[in-house]
Scaffold this active site. Sequence first.
Site, PDB file in Angstrom:
ATOM      1  N   THR A 134      56.431  -2.837 -29.021  1.00  0.00           N
ATOM      2  CA  THR A 134      55.539  -3.387 -28.002  1.00  0.00           C
ATOM      3  C   THR A 134      54.476  -4.230 -28.690  1.00  0.00           C
ATOM      4  O   THR A 134      54.507  -4.398 -29.911  1.00  0.00           O
ATOM      5  CB  THR A 134      54.863  -2.261 -27.195  1.00  0.00           C
ATOM      6  OG1 THR A 134      53.862  -1.640 -28.025  1.00  0.00           O
ATOM      7  CG2 THR A 134      55.863  -1.216 -26.746  1.00  0.00           C
ATOM      8  N   CYS A 135      53.504  -4.723 -27.898  1.00  0.00           N
ATOM      9  CA  CYS A 135      52.452  -5.537 -28.509  1.00  0.00           C
ATOM     10  C   CYS A 135      51.557  -4.703 -29.422  1.00  0.00           C
ATOM     11  O   CYS A 135      50.894  -5.243 -30.308  1.00  0.00           O
ATOM     12  CB  CYS A 135      51.615  -6.224 -27.436  1.00  0.00           C
ATOM     13  SG  CYS A 135      50.784  -5.088 -26.311  1.00  0.00           S
ATOM     14  N   ASN A 136      51.529  -3.386 -29.222  1.00  0.00           N
ATOM     15  CA  ASN A 136      50.659  -2.522 -30.019  1.00  0.00           C
ATOM     16  C   ASN A 136      51.377  -1.745 -31.105  1.00  0.00           C
ATOM     17  O   ASN A 136      50.714  -1.121 -31.943  1.00  0.00           O
ATOM     18  CB  ASN A 136      49.936  -1.517 -29.112  1.00  0.00           C
ATOM     19  CG  ASN A 136      48.817  -2.153 -28.328  1.00  0.00           C
ATOM     20  OD1 ASN A 136      48.282  -3.183 -28.723  1.00  0.00           O
ATOM     21  ND2 ASN A 136      48.467  -1.558 -27.203  1.00  0.00           N
ATOM     22  N   GLY A 149      49.483   2.645 -18.153  1.00  0.00           N
ATOM     23  CA  GLY A 149      50.781   2.968 -17.572  1.00  0.00           C
ATOM     24  C   GLY A 149      51.950   2.186 -18.132  1.00  0.00           C
ATOM     25  O   GLY A 149      53.093   2.635 -18.051  1.00  0.00           O
ATOM     26  N   ALA A 157      54.908 -15.497 -16.764  1.00  0.00           N
ATOM     27  CA  ALA A 157      54.828 -14.721 -15.520  1.00  0.00           C
ATOM     28  C   ALA A 157      55.697 -13.479 -15.583  1.00  0.00           C
ATOM     29  O   ALA A 157      56.221 -13.025 -14.570  1.00  0.00           O
ATOM     30  CB  ALA A 157      55.236 -15.586 -14.332  1.00  0.00           C
TER      31      ALA A 157
END
Length: 552
Positions: free
Chosen positions: A147-149, A213, A290
């Site tokens: 993920t981004c983290n 979430g 988007a």
Amino acid sequence: MAVASSSLTGGSFNLSSTSCSTSSSPSLDCFRHQLSFFGSRRRIKPLVYWTRSHSLSPKCELSSNSVVKNGKKESRTSSLSALELLKTSAADRYTKESSSIMVIGLNIHTAPVEVREKVSIPEAQWPQAIRELCSLNHIEEAAVLSTCNRIEIYVLALAQNRGIKEVTEWMSKFSGVPVTELCQHRFLLYNQDATQHLFEVAAGLDSLVLGEGQILAQVKQVVKNGQGVPGFGRKISELFKRAITTGKRVRTETNISSGSVSVSSAAVELALLKLPEYSSSMARVLIVGAGKMGKLVIRHLAAKGCKKMVVINRTEDRVAAIREELMDADIVYKPFSELLACAAQADVIFTCTASKAPLFIKESVQALPSVDSEDGCRRLFIDISVPRNVEPSVAEVEGADVYNVDDLKEVVEVNKEDRLRKKMEAETIIAEEVKQFEALKDSLETVPTIKKLRAYAERIRSAEVDKCLSKMGDDIPQHKKKAIYDLSLGIVNKLLHGPMQHLKCDGAENRTLSEILENMHALNRIFGLDTEMSVLEEKVRAKIEQNQKQSS
């Protein structure tokens, strides 16, 4: 360096001739370090296991063709298997090890975004990554959470040190980041600690924003992408399914999600903090992308009173769906071909795409006109993508400010004490779930015994049938041969029925885990199953032989 420059196909290697040396042994200080780490269980710190005089993990010279015997060096044939070489160097302990669940990862606590973006693995490539990881000699099962983290690789390893070495080298091969640099930022966790970490991740306790979430949805995607992929096996699959259950329980039984913010909402809050209060309502906003993150950004902007925004996306379908959902907002769609033209008219630009290359570079931003504002307002780039969509050097352009996911901590610090109280409630649930999973995982240890016992009985049955048929001559009709075979199989199945029932862990017999494990150990002793080739030894031998065939 963007992920696009690496190749998953190139990430698999042939380890049949890999140089790894068991002659190296860790220092006493090294073992003390490991013990102190597990005593404190502070997993967010990168680990250093070896002194500078030692390599990352023990090596064994698999391609060596000489051995020391009676003090003299004698030559050995190149056909000597890697497994036999391991046995000559104290591999007895190695083959008796049980499989370990491990996580090797980099996250927002241990590595800056410029490192994480290089190692990140696009979701579409997770299945291929699992296949490549499981082709390594000591990796039996695998899963990828990127993920981004964070970028975290969960594996079921046949040996801890060798598993760590192989996965770390694979990550280096895939990303182009040197092993030494990965070791500076990675964290390693084993078994129960790895389980607890994943459960905390799914519950939102390890996120930049407590209780967010989106991470639970990302954990669900791991299971969805792993379905049917060789290597996403039973233990790793059960681990992630239980993590999802834990994440749902924490959000249902505590109020950890109430009032919490996501990465997207934190990005909107950061933009509002940086804009002058009197100009925030009039700011011209551009959202690039988007997808899931972009959609959340648009929602939070609308909730904060931003009623007019431009959205750039590859297709208009997603933008149209968002427009229908937010009827009060004026959302204008633009294609990517108008990116710079739209940026020239924007005060705040949010970037949240899966692009592997920067969308904004220093030269293109320098060519943009200055923000038309009398209050000295600067153009804000809020980049919540990993890999980043905005080149870091854009911050050097006069009138431009660049923020990425690591800069959101300023927003997250608000109401920190309240979130810590919620975290304590969640940790009680997580402890219960970890205990239940560990019991399930232990119960699966009976599966090798079941397989070994059946194989043991099958060898005896087959040998006795062959002996019987040889005495009866060559002219036995086929139907009689089948009758003898069926008779022998029926006898074996009936004899094994009782022992097998006492090893089953499906809860049908209401046996406790300790009873099941006691039965397992008893059967191992009675039938001498432990004296045969261990299950791990069989798996390692099969892996090495497979890799040798592929390389020939």
